[in-house]
Design a protein around this motif. Structure first.
Motif, PDB file in Angstrom:
ATOM      1  N   ASN A  64       0.827  -1.207   0.000  1.00 23.45           N
ATOM      2  CA  ASN A  64       0.000   0.000   0.000  1.00 23.45           C
ATOM      3  C   ASN A  64       0.859   1.255   0.000  1.00 23.45           C
ATOM      4  OD1 ASN A  64      -2.437  -1.329  -0.053  1.00 23.45           O
ATOM      5  ND2 ASN A  64      -2.741  -1.269   2.164  1.00 23.45           N
ATOM      6  N   SER A 299      -7.357   0.518   9.435  1.00 22.88           N
ATOM      7  CA  SER A 299      -6.777  -0.653   8.779  1.00 22.88           C
ATOM      8  C   SER A 299      -6.640  -1.849   9.713  1.00 22.88           C
ATOM      9  CB  SER A 299      -5.402  -0.293   8.199  1.00 22.88           C
ATOM     10  OG  SER A 299      -4.542   0.180   9.222  1.00 22.88           O
ATOM     11  N   TRP A 365     -12.087  -2.204   2.719  1.00 21.75           N
ATOM     12  CA  TRP A 365     -11.591  -0.848   2.457  1.00 21.75           C
ATOM     13  C   TRP A 365     -12.635  -0.014   1.734  1.00 21.75           C
ATOM     14  CZ3 TRP A 365     -10.846   2.207  -1.845  1.00 21.75           C
ATOM     15  CH2 TRP A 365     -10.062   3.362  -1.659  1.00 21.75           C
TER      16      TRP A 365
END
Length: 491
Positions: A64, A299, A365
């Motif tokens: 990421n 997250s 997400w």
């Protein structure tokens, strides 16, 4: 003539990296001729089971982060990224996430020292800005006589508390009765913050005798010796605490470096087609203004299967529209890396079908900033991570606090009792929130006839306007950043 360079040193977490990049963008808007250099920390080649940071085989960073850095490099060439070499943990290293967060930068110090020395041959280093987890680098930069600043990505309240730890440490060290356990597990009761019970402090700071807490005590001492402290907040939002910092209240009889509230520092350039792969924004386009409650927990935010069931029941019974980001629950062994499961497997039978007209559930997400800036969103159930808080406040979205880890329980106290921008859940001792409790609090936040909800909604909307004003020319955050840049120019 050598170019003037600013070096920024974030810790490895994607949230810390994004905030440092956004700070870099702000710096460039004030002083576009600066050369911005962001140092990417070297991660271990042999991570332990306790390691909280994923390792990528190519650049020693998470995938990421790699994608994010590639995008920034392509669009803002003024920001340069430099990768420190991969490091190796000593054999049999068994550290928890907090200890590891401080330990990894320590192992990177020789490589950082070499990088800064090399850069100083071609650039005039005006400032070195480090993340608090990278505190070990303080001795490197100050040893090279580089003006050193901390960028605190959390609240001004959290910053004031860190500085106050210096006073607490001195008080504790002067005690003669070292067997008094309660003395080393203090409740925080100071004039500029709401009372913080010891149990609501970050776990690493609850016992001042622990090795974990010692890292924060050392950090506190280094911060008092820095050239300045930048914080992701703004005057109107945390006025009482920022005033206390400027007046030196957290360190009576001692000096506090200049404090620069430069926030809100939040992610920009969102809302692209790529960000709407989940269909969230398209779905929101069809919802009435301020009608949707958004649930997202960062997250690392995961819940047990039982908690997910109660959350679903509470949302269904609330009658309100919702957008919910769900992650798979840990398996029976607590393993969070279990095989990806379908939503139908982890939510109550028939829930998705029954709520499809007023709810959307997505896996893993969603484009949080783009969602919070959408007119249809009227409330945010959050883990109280500070980046999420600043994104919500900047968009006038009131909060429901559901903290999960780290400093988030303390943040909730700030948000509910001090700053009046959030409501709170009533939890069981193990942190469980019942379906009825979720239903009632969502109604309280979202319903037009709720007194508490109305007060929070109206105040957050004023803060949205204040956040915009703070960053305009002449606004408090614009002035703060101008002052720190003036210091750099005079170096």
């Amino acid at each position: 003539m050598m170019e003037s360079s600013i070096v920024l040193y974030p810790s490895s977490g994607i949230g810390h990296l994004v905030s440092m990049v956004e700070l870099s963008k702000l710096i460039l808007t004030h002083h576009p001729t600066f050369s911005i250099n962001i140092v990417i920390i070297g991660l271990p080649a042999n991570p332990t089971a306790a390691a909280a940071t994923p390792v990528n085989t190519s650049k020693d960073i998470s995938s990421n982060s790699a994608k994010y850095i590639a995008t920034i490099s392509a669009t803002i060439p003024s920001i340069k990224f430099h990768y420190l070499p991969q490091i190796t943990l000593p054999p049999n290293t068994t550290l928890g996430p907090v200890e590891l967060g401080f330990f990894i930068p320590n192992l990177n110090n020789p490589n950082l020292h070499q990088f800064l020395q090399n850069l100083s041959q071609t650039s005039k280093l005006k400032a070195f800005i480090l993340d608090f987890f990278c505190d070990a680098a303080f001795e490197v930069s100050t040893g090279l006589n580089i003006p050193t600043y901390y960028y605190f990505t959390n609240s001004a309240g959290g910053l004031s508390l860190l500085l106050y730890y210096t006073i607490l440490r001195e008080s504790l060290e002067s005690r003669t009765n070292l067997d008094d356990e309660d003395a080393f597990k203090p409740t925080i009761n100071v004039s500029w913050l709401p009372t913080i019970p010891n149990s609501e402090l970050p776990e690493a700071n609850q016992d001042f005798r622990s090795d974990r807490c010692k890292k924060f005590l050392d950090l506190s001492l280094h911060m008092t010796k820095a050239s300045g402290l930048l914080v992701n907040s703004f005057d109107m939002f945390e006025n009482k605490t920022i005033t206390a910092l400027r007046d030196g209240l957290p360190l009576p009889g001692k000096s506090i470096p200049p404090v620069f509230p430069v926030g809100p520092v939040i992610k920009t350039n969102m809302g692209s087609k790529l960000e709407d792969e989940s269909g969230c924004l398209s779905w929101l386009n069809g919802q009435p203004s301020k009608s949707v409650v958004f649930l997202c927990f960062g997250s690392l935010g995961r819940f047990s299967a039982t908690q997910l069931t109660d959350m679903a029941v509470g949302l269904e019974n609330s009658g309100h529209r919702f957008l919910w980001v769900v992650r798979d629950p840990p398996d029976n062994n607590g393993d969070e890396k279990n095989k990806e499961r379908e939503l139908e497997e982890i939510l109550p039978k028939g829930f998705l079908e029954r709520t499809k007209e007023r709810g959307l559930v997505v896996k893993r997400w969603a484009p949080q900033m783009a969602i919070l800036s959408h007119d249809s969103v009227g409330g945010f159930v959050t883990h109280c991570g500070w980046s999420s808080v600043m994104e919500a406040i900047s968009n006038g979205v009131p909060l429901l606090g559901w903290p999960l880890y780290a400093e988030q329980r303390m943040n909730r106290i700030f948000l509910v009792e001090g700053l009046k921008v959030a409501l709170s859940f009533r939890e069981s001792k193990d942190g469980f929130v019942s379906a009825t409790e979720l239903e009632n609090r969502v109604k309280e936040l979202m319903d037009s006839d709720s007194v508490k909800g109305k007060e929070v909604r109206e105040w957050v909307w004023q803060l949205k306007e204040g956040a915009v004003a703070a960053k305009k020319v002449g606004g408090s955050s614009h002035v703060a950043l101008s002052k720190v840049i003036e210091l750099w120019n005079n170096n």
